[in-house]
Design an enzyme around this catalytic site. Structure first.
Site, PDB file in Angstrom:
ATOM      1  N   GLY A   1       0.816  -1.201  -0.064  1.00 47.84           N
ATOM      2  CA  GLY A   1      -0.054   0.012   0.124  1.00 47.84           C
ATOM      3  C   GLY A   1       0.850   1.148   0.197  1.00 47.84           C
ATOM      4  O   GLY A   1       2.249   1.143  -0.013  1.00 47.84           O
ATOM      5  N   ASN A   2       0.203   2.296   0.165  1.00 48.49           N
ATOM      6  CA  ASN A   2       1.095   3.742   0.369  1.00 48.49           C
ATOM      7  C   ASN A   2       0.431   4.653   1.476  1.00 48.49           C
ATOM      8  O   ASN A   2      -0.647   4.143   1.961  1.00 48.49           O
ATOM      9  CB  ASN A   2       1.145   4.474  -1.067  1.00 48.49           C
ATOM     10  CG  ASN A   2      -0.288   4.621  -1.449  1.00 48.49           C
ATOM     11  OD1 ASN A   2      -1.031   5.612  -0.923  1.00 48.49           O
ATOM     12  ND2 ASN A   2      -0.342   4.242  -2.750  1.00 48.49           N
TER      13      ASN A   2
END
Ligand SMILES: Cc1cc2nc3c(=O)[nH]c(=O)nc-3n(C[C@H](O)[C@H](O)[C@H](O)COP(=O)(O)O)c2cc1C
Length: 396
Positions: free
Chosen positions: A204-205
């Site tokens: 993810g980020n």
């Protein structure tokens, strides 16, 4: 700071107007409450006086000011009525001025934000709906009620919007002064995507989705029909349809599907550039491994795929999160992505970018306009960019 008249009608939700008063004064506004006679039966004017910028007003004739309605009406930058009863809605739609609140609205040219609150049967009554339409057509900002618990243990449609939501409408009305996106459809993406590794892990980020959600809220306040495609949780907001997605592929599918009929498309999501080539169907075990290599393959660029297949009159807004050479990279992205507006933020700056409530952005348009916003709320970024997009739409 704005001068706001907070009108309070005689409904159970009058208690929530106390909190709304706090929210508005905390934002630095000068707030004068006006309570109808019925409102004082629900919450005492002393409570409002104690929290407001000046004493609450309750009477047209017994105020120390000999002509309070014209003074209050002329001085107001905005009038917010919450809760707006069926009775007040009727009176305002028909030009009544038989108490201090209605007379003040009649004597004012200020924008009015109205938050109705009543039982479901009252809300659905044809006369209430007709009067709401009259007021909406006249330019009033109506903060739609939601479905939920009502007075006397009932549930249903007609519950007043939460004070924070009403305060958002107030901010938008103050910033732009009109429902400029009425009849328009705005599609927004928000959040960072999640690329599965196995059933329990993902790549993810740090995108929180706050800037995208701010765009959705502000567009709805301006009257647009909004679709928010989001990978992060988003609370309900009147006028916003939420579509929850997880991976870049899901987001791409939903954005293409929901683009139909859109006038403005805002790609505020931080989409993963890569995904895992072979997603494991069972949890990858640690035992026996000192190292592990994941093979990644590139995801398609959602924004470019949208702009390269565009048809009709639609404004595309792209985002760029940069850590260096912001201006230079923005110019490049504006052309490469085929967008009309690009919003760039330097995510390394304090108080800007991921998860922050504020942002500092540089905005470039394909016609050469440039705007810099330093440490403003994400809502204000949305107000300014939507105003730019609206001007471009009008120019078609
Ligand atoms: C306990 C109680 C709760 C009420 N709640 C509401 C309400 O939520 N919404 C509404 O439109 N009217 C409600 N009413 C009716 C209004 O108080 C009534 O129509 C009144 O005339 C409104 O006056 P105003 O519009 O001048 O404030 C309620 C009445 C009572 C007795």
């Amino acid at each position: 700071m704005a001068r706001i008249v907070l009108g309070v009608g005689g409904g159970i939700a009058a208690y929530k107007a106390v909190y709304l008063l706090r929210v508005l004064t905390a934002k630095g506004h000068f707030v004068t409450p006006i309570l109808t006679d019925s409102a004082t039966r629900f919450v005492g004017s002393t409570t409002f006086s104690a929290l407001a910028s000046e004493a609450a007003k309750v009477s047209l004739f017994e105020d120390s000011d000999s002509i309070p309605h014209t003074h209050l009406g002329r001085a107001a930058d905005l009038i917010c009525i919450a809760p707006a009863t069926a009775d007040l809605i009727f009176k305002l739609a028909n030009g009544a001025a038989d108490d201090l609140l209605t007379a003040t609205v009649m004597a004012s040219k200020a924008q009015v934000v109205l938050a109705p609150a009543m039982h479901e049967e009252m809300w659905e009554n044809f006369a209430v709906q007709r009067n709401i339409k009259t007021l909406s057509d006249a330019g009033y900002f109506i903060v739609p009620p939601s479905s939920g618990s009502l007075a006397a243990g009932d549930t249903g449609m007609g519950r007043m919007a939460e004070p924070d939501v009403i305060s958002d409408f107030v901010s938008c009305a103050l910033a732009e002064g009109k429902k400029s996106l009425l009849g328009r459809k705005v599609l927004v993406s928000a959040g960072g995507t999640q690329e599965p590794i196995d059933p329990v892990r993902y790549i993810g980020n740090r995108s929180s989705g706050k800037q995208g959600r701010a765009f959705a809220k502000v567009a709805a306040c301006f009257g647009a029909e909004v679709v928010l495609v989001t990978s992060t949780p988003a609370p309900e907001f009147p006028g916003v349809k939420r579509v929850f997605v997880s991976s870049a592929e899901e987001m791409s599918k939903s954005m293409h599907l929901e683009r139909e009929g859109a006038d403005i498309v805002i790609m505020a999501a931080a989409v993963s550039d890569f995904r895992v080539a072979n997603v494991s169907t069972s949890k990858i075990k640690r035992e026996g491994r000192e190292r592990m290599t994941l093979e990644l393959v590139a995801n398609g660029d959602i924004l470019t795929s949208l702009t390269s297949s565009k048809s009709g009159e639609c404004i595309y807004v792209g985002f760029a999160a940069e850590t260096d050479s912001l201006e230079e990279n923005l110019e490049k992205k504006l052309r490469a992505k085929g967008v009309d507006i690009i919003v760039g933020n330097d995510v390394t700056r304090p108080g800007a970018g991921f998860d922050s409530d504020t942002n500092s952005v540089t905005v470039l348009t394909k016609s050469g306009d440039r705007l810099s916003l330093e440490l403003v709320s994400k809502e204000m970024v949305a107000v300014k960019v939507l105003a730019m997009a609206h001007r471009m739409l009008e120019g078609f």
